[in-house]
Structure formats: C-alpha cells, structure tokens
Scaffold this motif. Sequence first.
Motif, short mmCIF file in Angstrom:
data_model
loop_
_atom_site.label_atom_id
_atom_site.label_comp_id
_atom_site.label_asym_id
_atom_site.label_seq_id
_atom_site.Cartn_x
_atom_site.Cartn_y
_atom_site.Cartn_z
N TYR A 114 0.83 -1.21 0.00
CA TYR A 114 0.00 0.00 0.00
C TYR A 114 0.85 1.26 0.00
N GLY A 115 2.02 1.18 0.63
CA GLY A 115 2.94 2.32 0.60
C GLY A 115 3.39 2.63 -0.82
N CYS A 116 3.67 1.59 -1.59
CA CYS A 116 4.05 1.75 -2.99
C CYS A 116 2.93 2.42 -3.79
N LEU A 117 1.72 1.93 -3.61
CA LEU A 117 0.58 2.49 -4.35
C LEU A 117 0.31 3.93 -3.94
N ILE A 118 0.42 4.22 -2.66
CA ILE A 118 0.23 5.59 -2.19
C ILE A 118 1.32 6.50 -2.74
N LEU A 130 2.89 6.15 -5.57
CA LEU A 130 2.57 6.40 -6.98
C LEU A 130 1.42 7.40 -7.12
N LEU A 131 0.43 7.29 -6.23
CA LEU A 131 -0.67 8.25 -6.26
C LEU A 131 -0.17 9.66 -5.94
N GLN A 132 0.69 9.79 -4.94
CA GLN A 132 1.21 11.11 -4.57
C GLN A 132 2.07 11.70 -5.69
N GLN A 133 2.70 10.83 -6.48
CA GLN A 133 3.49 11.29 -7.62
C GLN A 133 2.61 11.57 -8.84
N LYS A 134 1.31 11.33 -8.68
CA LYS A 134 0.34 11.47 -9.77
C LYS A 134 0.76 10.65 -11.00
N ASN A 135 1.25 9.45 -10.71
CA ASN A 135 1.65 8.55 -11.79
C ASN A 135 0.43 8.22 -12.64
N PRO A 136 0.49 8.43 -13.95
CA PRO A 136 -0.70 8.25 -14.79
C PRO A 136 -1.26 6.82 -14.78
N GLN A 137 -0.40 5.82 -14.65
CA GLN A 137 -0.90 4.45 -14.64
C GLN A 137 -1.70 4.15 -13.38
#
Length: 121
Positions: A74-78, A80-87
């Motif tokens: 979940y830390g990884c996914l969060i 990526l979300l905080q980086q606004k990763n498009p995928q």
Amino acid sequence: GGEEAVRHYQVILGELFSVLQIEKQKAHIVDNVCAAVCRMIRARSESVPLTQVLPVIIERLPLKEDFAENETVYGCLIDLLQQKNPQVVEELPSLLAVFSKIQSNPTQFEIDPGLARSEER
C-alpha cells in the motif's frame, strides 16, 4: 540488487507473474509476489511496465494473509498516487474499491493507520 537486478526485471516479473497464474495459489504466496513487485516498483518504477503490472497487483488486493507486506504494497501504491503517476491514476476506481474494503474492516487487514501519511520514505 542494483543495476544488475534491473537488467533482469522483465525475467523476474515474468517468473513472479507465472506464480500468480497457478489456480488456487496460496494466499500468502500471492501476498509475497505482490510485495516483491511493489519493491521492484519502489526501487526503479521506470523499469517496470506499470500499465501491465498494476492491474494484476490491484486485482489481488487486499492482501489476505501476509499482513507484514501491507506497508510495502500500500505504501508503494500511495507513493505512486502522490506522484500522480498516470498508470496508478488510471487504476484509481479499482484502488478505491480496495481501500473501501480495508476501511470497512481495518482490523481484518491489519493496516497501520499512519501508512497514508504523506511523509518521505
């Protein structure tokens, strides 16, 4: 590790994902594969085909047995979300469904409430 491992990411991902294709795979093994892939993403996200990888990982969430891997996954996914990763943004509806399951019964999934804090990792 390091650059040597990155050169083998595609092979490693292929092997990890072949484990996920085994019907009725043990839950703790699926959890461990998800965490291993998330470690690879955290180490070198540009070397991981997120468009293909994220849907497969998210489809297997929430983790079922190996809750020690919650912070990694979940830390990884969060992150990526905080980086606004498009995928990962594209997968947001699926992620929200996962987070909703966790929120509805956090003790079942043993989530650290501080996990979602926006702090440097």
